[in-house]
Design a protein around this motif. Structure first.
Motif, PDB file in Angstrom:
ATOM      1  N   ASP A 246       0.837  -1.207   0.000  1.00  0.00           N
ATOM      2  CA  ASP A 246       0.000   0.000   0.000  1.00  0.00           C
ATOM      3  C   ASP A 246       0.870   1.254   0.000  1.00  0.00           C
ATOM      4  N   ALA A 247       1.910   1.255   0.817  1.00  0.00           N
ATOM      5  CA  ALA A 247       2.800   2.418   0.890  1.00  0.00           C
ATOM      6  C   ALA A 247       3.526   2.629  -0.424  1.00  0.00           C
TER       7      ALA A 247
ATOM      8  N   ALA B  72       2.427   1.931  -3.348  1.00  0.00           N
ATOM      9  CA  ALA B  72       1.464   2.552  -4.266  1.00  0.00           C
ATOM     10  C   ALA B  72       1.327   4.043  -3.965  1.00  0.00           C
ATOM     11  N   ARG B  73       1.282   4.397  -2.682  1.00  0.00           N
ATOM     12  CA  ARG B  73       1.163   5.814  -2.313  1.00  0.00           C
ATOM     13  C   ARG B  73       2.395   6.608  -2.735  1.00  0.00           C
ATOM     14  N   LEU B  74       3.561   5.953  -2.742  1.00  0.00           N
ATOM     15  CA  LEU B  74       4.798   6.619  -3.145  1.00  0.00           C
ATOM     16  C   LEU B  74       4.977   6.638  -4.665  1.00  0.00           C
ATOM     17  N   GLY B  75       4.009   6.067  -5.372  1.00  0.00           N
ATOM     18  CA  GLY B  75       4.057   6.091  -6.834  1.00  0.00           C
ATOM     19  C   GLY B  75       4.825   4.940  -7.453  1.00  0.00           C
TER      20      GLY B  75
ATOM     21  N   PRO C  67       3.453  -1.868  -6.518  1.00  0.00           N
ATOM     22  CA  PRO C  67       3.269  -2.700  -5.329  1.00  0.00           C
ATOM     23  C   PRO C  67       3.863  -4.100  -5.473  1.00  0.00           C
TER      24      PRO C  67
ATOM     25  N   GLN D  75      -3.087  -5.878  -3.734  1.00  0.00           N
ATOM     26  CA  GLN D  75      -3.168  -5.193  -2.448  1.00  0.00           C
ATOM     27  C   GLN D  75      -4.317  -5.777  -1.636  1.00  0.00           C
TER      28      GLN D  75
ATOM     29  N   GLU E  73      -4.350  -2.834   9.081  1.00  0.00           N
ATOM     30  CA  GLU E  73      -3.144  -2.294   8.455  1.00  0.00           C
ATOM     31  C   GLU E  73      -2.266  -1.656   9.527  1.00  0.00           C
TER      32      GLU E  73
ATOM     33  N   GLN F  29       2.411   4.732   7.286  1.00  0.00           N
ATOM     34  CA  GLN F  29       1.310   5.610   6.899  1.00  0.00           C
ATOM     35  C   GLN F  29       1.781   6.959   6.383  1.00  0.00           C
ATOM     36  N   ASP F  30       2.753   7.565   7.044  1.00  0.00           N
ATOM     37  CA  ASP F  30       3.154   8.924   6.686  1.00  0.00           C
ATOM     38  C   ASP F  30       4.551   8.970   6.059  1.00  0.00           C
TER      39      ASP F  30
ATOM     40  N   THR G 182       7.648   9.239   3.543  1.00  0.00           N
ATOM     41  CA  THR G 182       8.039   9.942   2.318  1.00  0.00           C
ATOM     42  C   THR G 182       9.325   9.306   1.810  1.00  0.00           C
TER      43      THR G 182
END
Length: 927
Positions: free
Chosen positions: A106-107, A109-112, A115, A664, A676, A681-682, A684
């Motif tokens: 998931d992370a 995917a969030r970082l572009g 997965p 995912q 999860e 979660q946060d 970068t």
């Protein structure tokens, strides 16, 4: 084919008309002008690993040169990478590991990123063996009822693991009721020599592994090098990151002599455990050698290697020899593979024979097998070895201060009677719940059942469990237990009615050979019915005591005991009502169940009386070595081949679980088992900058030998705990709370259970046991969880202060994860156990060690001070000293130096990234 091969060592081995490539240690020795045959086998296996993985990045030429020059002088001086061939998991540690991997997808995917990059690159085997509890026992239906209950409790977790099996490549799940992971590994998964058919040419190399269970070391008995690591570290290994270790300290253990006829492998391992703890081998690699090796069967070696974590060592290697090859044959491995294994080991000078010279060890310990005597260990730690003749006295000495003393209660409380209706205890025996307490001068309780009356006293054995991988891997002690049961039944003995009995084999093969030897009926006649194939009592899944026995213990404070054939007997682990816990051979487990108490000298007092009222002593029913050897002749390779033919299939319960195809995982917001985790979660892509720890308060001030069970319990969730309160909020009934270990996929439960062991002694709240502390700003006593949340609400960082051997015990990730989530930034201790220190680093918690000779007491620290840990922001280096300032409420300031236990440059890097998994995620997202 992997490896740069700077030393030109690739060679060809022909076996049965086929050519295989391998990285030759003999050629390396020739290139370097060194006799590598004098090195410990442990070092040679690590050296081959470096040769094969040389890539100029993680593994470089100088790593190979450094290790090839191994000696006592450079041990611990240099860092080397290790990339194991595979990873072993069990479900307690495996579920949170799969949760982490799913959360990393998931992370990503969030970082572009993609997965799918989060995927094991080496084979991973997860064996579901830790979740079954002993709810039913002492009856024919015990096994099926416990299995049914296991699936009712854990189907959500198991479905999640099935999702992992379906959506991660190289991820294999062995279903429940198959056996303990270490036994399945020993009997089936381990290859000794691996073959890479996907390489450009078939490549041979040693089987190696890391495991998410500290007793992974059991496989060292097969000549396979492996050890337990934190799940966090293992997840990084799965994703291609090496384990980094310092050049190993290897201690040779020379075996001589032969075991006395009355001694067992359990007695030997308890003797060795006490010896190793006394010497101090934390972090070392042990390697056995000497003529006595020929006298040890492979299961005996496995019993020893299994308890390596109890020594404190990293690994305990038994080099491969003819015993290894014979065991491969016994357990039904293919003949072609055995031939290939033998040829490769010979080519690499890794096969011990009668002509093989002993390696050169700078430090040697001597073990004379002829001196081993019947033993047990307890009542709190595995290295507290006792002669059985001294167990009674030791029990009295350990607990005399907690015994109820005459006149210690009000006069009107000296006699009482509580009567109730008939109830059915977990074992299925009707019990009349009539409890009578005699005057305190008698120090006992009479419990009456229909046609039965018994007298409970201090030392009563309330749990007798043949359990755990330590001994249920060993046919000799299991056959011995069956023979002892047969002789006991023949003499008319019975297990005492207050004893909860269980037989939890580590392998499905066990019942095959017990039945073939005709011994299982006698075990069942003594109520040692099979209850499960899995880790039960040893992990804390002992289930409830007889209800009337539990009531008596709760109301009177009697000190009762368990005797188990396991490897762990830490406080609060086996059962919260049982204060005295002893490790023993399966034979002695039965003997103490017959006696019904540990307040007895088994060498001089009878276990009981036959129907003619004649005493029966332990010596009367102890099986001879010849009887055990004769019984073991029934073992056949076909038993192993049949039981492991469909090892991944599972029963109908398993096959009915569904899993969707999805890269995912679809987290369910209302799940109380799988959530999860918040660690990514946060995140970068930027590397954080570590900061100093200013204005920290102490959440817990602890003593010596704080185990990972103290930090993160695995047993039942108490009704009055913060975790129970959370579950009630989620509409979970108390009878469905399950155990902490089973809920490790939910950080909300595990966070609330951290430092929640019922036997934890936090010196900030003297006289109290359990998960309590003081919220120092107001001096209010509250739960550790509530205090931590109050500190977090005001932005106050936390630390823990402890004594020696902090983090002893299981490789429990949640002991580090929970520490982090409580807001603890650093742990200051006199010394750390290996795996837990590594886990703290892997989670971004700073381990600091007091200077030699210093501790909280010598420095006058009360735990009430405000702490400032400086020099972190300026940059840390391995092993440096940094200043810690402690300011009292009156403004008095004291400074002391603490050692930074980031032991390598890579660990410093992990700490900068706030943990190993954020580090890996950033690396993978950037590629």
């Amino acid at each position: 084919m992997t490896g740069r091969d700077s030393f030109d060592t690739v060679s060809v081995l022909s076996v049965a008309g086929r050519a295989y490539r391998y990285f030759s240690l003999q050629k390396l020795g020739s290139r370097l002008g060194a006799d590598l045959g004098t090195l410990p086998v442990t070092v040679r296996i690590l050296l081959e690993n470096l040769l094969r993985h040389e890539d100029g990045l993680h593994t470089q030429k100088h790593h190979i040169q450094t290790l090839a020059e191994w000696s006592s002088q450079n041990a611990g001086q240099d860092e080397i990478p290790f990339l194991p061939a595979r990873v072993l998991m069990q479900d307690f540690t495996g579920v949170p590991a799969v949760c982490d991997l799913a959360a990393m997808r998931d992370a990503m995917a969030r970082l572009g990123g993609d997965p799918e990059k989060i995927n094991p690159r080496i084979p991973v085997h997860l064996v579901i063996d830790h979740s079954v509890q002993v709810d039913r026992f002492g009856c024919d239906a015990a096994f099926s009822e416990n299995l049914k209950e296991e699936f009712q409790r854990n189907s959500e977790r198991y479905a999640f693991l099935k999702w992992g099996q379906k959506n991660f490549s190289n991820f294999n799940v062995v279903p429940p009721a198959t056996g303990i992971c270490h036994q399945v590994n020993l009997e089936h998964l381990a290859g000794v020599v691996m073959k890479d058919e996907q390489a450009e040419d078939s490549l041979l190399y040693p089987d190696t592994l890391v495991g998410l269970d500290s007793h992974t070391t059991m496989i060292n008995s097969l000549g396979v090098l492996g050890w337990g690591v934190g799940g966090i570290e293992a997840e990084a290994v799965m994703l291609g990151q090496p384990v980094y270790l310092l050049t190993p300290q290897v201690i040779g253990v020379r075996l001589t002599g032969q075991m006395p006829a009355e001694a067992t492998a359990t007695d030997l391992v308890l003797t060795i455990t006490a010896m190793m703890r006394k010497k101090g081998v934390v972090g070392a690699f042990l390697e056995f050698f000497g003529s006595g090796l020929d006298a040890l069967s492979l299961p005996d070696r496995a019993t020893i290697a299994n308890m390596t974590p109890e020594f404190g060592a990293t690994a305990t290697l038994f080099p491969a020899d003819h015993v290894t090859l014979d065991y491969l044959q016994l357990t039904g491995r293919p003949k072609a593979h055995i031939a290939l294994t033998k040829a490769y080991l010979e080519a690499q000078q890794l096969l011990r024979t009668g002509r093989t010279p002993d390696p050169v060890f700078p430090d040697i310990m001597e073990v004379d097998l002829s001196t081993v005597e019947p033993s047990l260990a307890g009542p709190r730690r595995p290295h507290e070895r006792l002669r059985i003749s001294g167990a009674q006295t030791a029990f009295m000495e350990n607990f005399h201060e907690t015994f109820v003393a005459p006149g210690s209660r009000p006069e009107d409380d000296k006699q009482w009677e509580a009567e109730g209706g008939a109830v059915t205890p977990p074992g299925g025996v009707m019990v009349s719940q009539t409890v009578r307490r005699k005057p305190l001068e008698a120090e006992g309780v009479t419990v009456r059942r229909p046609y039965l009356s018994f007298y409970l006293d201090h030392g009563a054995v309330v749990i007798a469990a043949i359990t755990s991988c330590t001994n249920t891997s060993n046919p000799s002690v299991l056959m011995g237990a069956g023979l002892l049961a047969k002789k006991a039944v023949a003499r008319g003995l019975m297990v005492r009615p207050w004893v909860k009995t269980s037989l939890a084999p580590g392998s499905t093969v066990v019942l095959d050979y017990l039945n073939a030897a005709g011994l299982l009926p006698y075990l069942e006649a003594l109520r040692f019915h099979p209850v499960a194939y899995g880790c039960t009592t040893c992990i804390g899944n002992s289930g409830p005591l007889y209800s009337d026995v539990a009531s008596v213990v709760e109301q009177t404070g009697l000190v009762v005991a368990s005797v188990l054939s396991g490897n762990r007997n830490f406080e609060g682990r086996i059962n919260p009502l049982v204060r005295a816990n002893y490790l023993a051979s399966p034979m002695l487990v039965i003997a103490y169940a017959l006696a019904g108490t540990v307040n007895i000298d088994l060498t001089t007092e009878p276990l009981g009386h036959n129907p003619n009222n004649r005493p029966v002593f332990l010596k009367d029913i102890w099986p001879s070595r010849q009887e055990i050897d004769d019984a073991m002749r029934c073992l056949e390779p076909e038993m192993f081949q049949r039981q492991y033919a469909d090892v991944y299939t599972g029963d109908d319960n398993w096959r009915q679980l569904t899993a969707v195809q999805s890269s995912q995982y679809a987290w369910a917001a209302d799940s109380t088992y799988i959530q999860e985790p918040p660690f990514f979660q946060d995140m970068t892509l930027e590397t954080p900058s570590p900061s100093n720890i200013d204005g920290a308060r102490v959440l817990a001030l602890l003593g010596d030998t704080i185990t990972t069970d103290h930090i993160s319990p695995a047993g039942a969730i108490p009704d009055d705990s913060p975790a129970a309160a959370y579950l009630r909020e989620k509409k979970v009934d108390a009878d469905a709370f399950n155990a902490y270990g089973a809920r490790r996929g939910n950080h909300e439960v595990m966070l609330r259970g951290t430092f929640g062991n019922v036997r934890l002694a936090n010196h900030l709240v003297p006289g109290m046991e359990g998960g309590w502390t003081r919220y120092l700003p107001t001096n209010e006593k509250m739960s550790v969880f509530d205090a931590a949340m109050a500190y977090q609400a005001t932005g106050i960082p936390l630390i823990v202060i402890a004594g020696k051997d902090y983090g002893t015990g299981s490789s429990r990730d949640w002991a580090a994860k929970g520490t982090l989530l409580l807001g603890i930034r650093a742990v200051i201790a006199e010394s750390f156990e290996r795996i837990h220190r590594s886990n703290l680093v892997a989670m971004g918690v700073l381990p600091l060690q007091f200077q030699a000779g210093e501790n909280a007491g010598s420095l006058g620290l009360t735990g009430e001070e405000v702490f400032h840990i400086e020099e972190i922001a300026a940059g840390l280096s391995p092993g440096q000293s940094i200043r810690v300032r402690a300011v009292s409420g009156e403004g008095r300031e004291q400074s002391f130096q603490a050692i930074v236990r980031l032991d390598s440059a890579m660990e410093v890097n992990y700490y900068k990234h706030e943990g190993i998994l954020p580090y890996m995620l950033r690396q993978l997202a950037k590629t």
